[in-house]
Design an enzyme around this catalytic site. Structure first.
Site, short mmCIF file in Angstrom:
data_model
loop_
_atom_site.label_atom_id
_atom_site.label_comp_id
_atom_site.label_asym_id
_atom_site.label_seq_id
_atom_site.Cartn_x
_atom_site.Cartn_y
_atom_site.Cartn_z
N ARG A 24 101.03 43.74 6.23
CA ARG A 24 101.89 44.79 5.93
C ARG A 24 102.33 45.60 7.18
O ARG A 24 101.70 45.46 8.10
CB ARG A 24 101.14 45.61 4.89
N ASN A 34 99.54 44.56 13.10
CA ASN A 34 99.78 43.31 12.87
C ASN A 34 100.62 42.46 13.86
O ASN A 34 100.48 41.29 13.89
CB ASN A 34 100.23 42.99 11.14
N SER A 92 96.47 49.76 -1.34
CA SER A 92 96.55 48.19 -1.99
C SER A 92 95.57 47.25 -1.34
O SER A 92 95.20 47.26 -0.11
CB SER A 92 97.79 47.61 -1.72
N SER A 94 93.65 43.82 -0.53
CA SER A 94 93.85 42.37 -0.24
C SER A 94 94.20 41.27 -1.65
O SER A 94 95.07 40.79 -1.73
CB SER A 94 92.82 41.54 0.28
N GLN A 115 92.61 36.55 7.75
CA GLN A 115 92.79 37.91 8.17
C GLN A 115 93.23 37.96 9.71
O GLN A 115 92.44 37.47 10.42
CB GLN A 115 91.40 38.97 8.01
N ARG A 173 56.99 43.25 15.49
CA ARG A 173 58.73 43.21 15.37
C ARG A 173 58.70 41.93 15.91
O ARG A 173 58.15 41.58 17.12
CB ARG A 173 58.91 44.39 16.54
C1 LIG Z 1 89.66 40.31 1.73
C2 LIG Z 1 89.47 41.65 1.95
O1 LIG Z 1 88.72 42.31 1.06
N1 LIG Z 1 89.64 42.28 3.11
C3 LIG Z 1 89.54 43.65 3.37
C4 LIG Z 1 88.82 43.69 4.71
C5 LIG Z 1 87.54 42.98 4.46
O2 LIG Z 1 86.73 43.64 3.31
C6 LIG Z 1 86.76 43.25 5.58
O3 LIG Z 1 87.56 42.86 7.01
C7 LIG Z 1 85.64 42.82 5.90
O4 LIG Z 1 84.69 42.90 6.98
O5 LIG Z 1 88.63 45.26 5.01
C8 LIG Z 1 89.81 45.79 5.00
O6 LIG Z 1 90.54 45.40 6.44
P1 LIG Z 1 92.06 45.67 6.89
O7 LIG Z 1 92.51 46.98 6.22
O8 LIG Z 1 91.84 45.64 8.43
O9 LIG Z 1 92.84 44.39 6.39
C9 LIG Z 1 92.89 43.10 6.79
C10 LIG Z 1 94.18 42.71 7.48
O10 LIG Z 1 94.76 42.49 6.10
C11 LIG Z 1 96.10 43.05 6.06
N2 LIG Z 1 96.20 43.71 4.54
C12 LIG Z 1 95.28 44.34 3.85
C13 LIG Z 1 95.44 44.59 2.67
C14 LIG Z 1 96.67 44.72 1.92
N3 LIG Z 1 97.07 44.97 0.75
N4 LIG Z 1 97.72 44.18 2.92
C15 LIG Z 1 97.50 43.75 4.03
O11 LIG Z 1 98.40 43.19 4.88
C16 LIG Z 1 95.83 44.14 6.98
O12 LIG Z 1 97.06 44.81 7.65
C17 LIG Z 1 95.17 43.48 8.11
O13 LIG Z 1 95.58 42.64 8.95
C18 LIG Z 1 89.44 47.36 5.25
O14 LIG Z 1 88.90 47.42 6.56
O15 LIG Z 1 90.09 48.37 4.77
C19 LIG Z 1 90.97 45.71 3.79
C20 LIG Z 1 91.03 44.19 3.33
O16 LIG Z 1 91.45 44.22 2.14
#
Ligand SMILES: CC(=O)N[C@H]1[C@H]([C@H](O)[C@H](O)CO)O[C@](OP(=O)(O)OC[C@H]2O[C@@H](n3ccc(N)nc3=O)[C@H](O)[C@@H]2O)(C(=O)O)C[C@@H]1O
Length: 400
Positions: A24, A34, A92, A94, A115, A173
């Site tokens: 996005r 991105n 929003s 993923s 990702q 440990r």
């Molecule tokens: C599949 C999933 O659940 N992905 C989520 C991941 C995932 O849980 C972690 O990476 C795990 O380590 O976490 C998030 O990760 P983040 O916010 O960095 O999003 C990862 C990439 O996806 C794009 N994205 C995300 C959601 C959306 N609706 N549209 C998008 O274009 C972002 O721009 C970015 O390039 C988070 O930290 O909030 C949000 C992401 O939605």
């Protein structure tokens, strides 16, 4: 590095498999994350290249709400899904964005959500994951990495509560080498069937994880992660080539790589400048028995090069780069895979593509930058050769 999932083999799975990179426009923590340049390329370019080069997908998509990201995605060979504003908000998920993608693309049966925030991905990993789905029939596969982290129960000490160890015996440990560690989701990719996604799941059904190498596992979450990710990509990222471990020759365009491309004139002479850092980079390669050949299409005075006092070869006034390079390769008995090439202009593109490893300065021409080359963060004449030389050396030393 695929794990052995408990449920065993589930039979082959067919159907259209789409790689979907969500990108996005309005990222909050790191603005324009991105498409911000990481190790010389827009962030999404790293995973797009890995997905396309894996040849494991029926289609490769970027889902975005931004014109700028759409352009970058197309430049790097992806198809673009223009998503709605509803799934482009800060809140929003993923999952809902992928569900929306599927509504518009009914031909897709399986989605590999890759990702962009994990830019050290390699095609070899994707090929193995696709095999887990295609040949072994898993419904969902996601990436994990092994960590050796001791976990302790969270307590509020001021209430008199005591903490306890959750995954170790403090009396014994384990040393790192005596403990397998634990698997953690690393956010690199999530593959799932349409059936699962429609039900609101990216992980479910016959599930398996794919264990990534720790050096390939990086998750850009906050701005502090960015420089670490950049270093990691430079050292362990995928540069779209066979990644040679033996490099015998570096050919480098003088104009725009050793110099910054500017020429200063007075009535009698032309002046250019170079960086001592680049000479240092060249010296490091020479120390490792890499022959360095400097070439120029211009009629530079040979004394300018000999004044560098480096035992490197040079050819100036070159009208046919291909003939010069071919002559050097046959003289040294080399194939292209053993050669490194650094160039910056359109006339270098052919050789950037042919060489086993190639590099371009940050200010190279667009066509040169669009090749699968290591893009330096420095411009020509300002340390780009040093940066590329260090990249070549790290390839040779990594033994990949
Ligand atoms: C599949 C999933 O659940 N992905 C989520 C991941 C995932 O849980 C972690 O990476 C795990 O380590 O976490 C998030 O990760 P983040 O916010 O960095 O999003 C990862 C990439 O996806 C794009 N994205 C995300 C959601 C959306 N609706 N549209 C998008 O274009 C972002 O721009 C970015 O390039 C988070 O930290 O909030 C949000 C992401 O939605």
């Amino acid at each position: 590095m695929a794990a052995e999932p408990g449920s065993g083999d589930c039979g082959p799975r067919r159907g259209h498999l789409a790689a979907v990179v969500l990108a996005r426009g309005g990222s909050k923590g790191i603005p324009h994350k991105n498409i911000r340049r990481l190790a010389g390329k827009p962030l999404i370019a790293w995973v797009l290249r890995a997905a396309l080069d894996s040849e494991a997908f029926d289609s490769v998509w970027v889902s975005t709400d931004s014109d700028e990201i759409e352009k970058v995605a197309k430049d790097y060979g992806a198809q673009v899904h223009r998503r709605s504003a509803e799934v482009s908000k800060d809140t929003s998920s993923s999952l809902e964005t992928i569900q929306e993608f599927l509504q518009h693309h009914p031909e897709v049966d399986i989605v590999g959500n890759i990702q962009a925030t994990s830019p050290c991905l390699h095609p070899a990993d994707l090929i193995k994951v696709v095999d887990m789905i295609r040949t072994h029939g898993y419904d969902s596969v996601f990436s994990v990495v092994r960590h050796h982290l001791f976990r302790w129960r969270e307590t509020m000490y001021w209430t008199g509560e005591f903490t306890v160890a959750e995954n170790l015996n403090p009396a014994r440990r384990p040393r790192r080498q005596d403990w397998k560690g634990e698997l953690y989701e690393n956010g690199s990719f999530y593959f799932a069937t349409k059936e699962l996604i429609v039900r609101g799941l990216l992980q479910g059904g016959k599930m398996a994880y794919y264990e990534m190498k720790p050096e390939h596992s990086i998750d850009i979450d906050i701005d502090l992660d960015w420089p670490i990710a950049e270093q990691r990509v430079k050292r362990f990222g995928y540069f779209g080539k066979g990644m040679p471990t033996v490099v015998k020759l570096l050919v480098c365009n003088i104009d725009g790589c050793l110099t910054d491309g500017r020429v200063y004139l007075n009535q009698e002479h032309e002046f250019t400048s170079y960086s001592l850092r680049d000479l240092d980079g060249i010296r490091k390669l020479l120390d490792r028995e890499v022959t360095v050949l400097l070439i120029s299409e211009r009629d530079i005075r040979p004394s300018l090069i000999s004044n560098l006092k480096l035992p490197c070869e040079f050819e100036v006034n070159v009208t046919d780069k291909r003939a010069v390079l071919q002559r050097w390769m046959s003289k040294m008995g080399l194939s292209w895979i053993q050669a490194a090439y650094m160039g910056c202009s359109d006339s270098d593109v052919e050789f950037l593509k042919l060489a086993g490893v190639s590099g371009v300065p940050a200010d190279a021409s667009t066509a040169a930058k669009m090749t699968d080359s290591f893009t330096c963060t420095q411009g020509g004449g300002y340390g780009a050769i040093q940066e590329f030389a260090e990249h070549v050396i790290s390839l040779m030393e990594s033994g990949r």
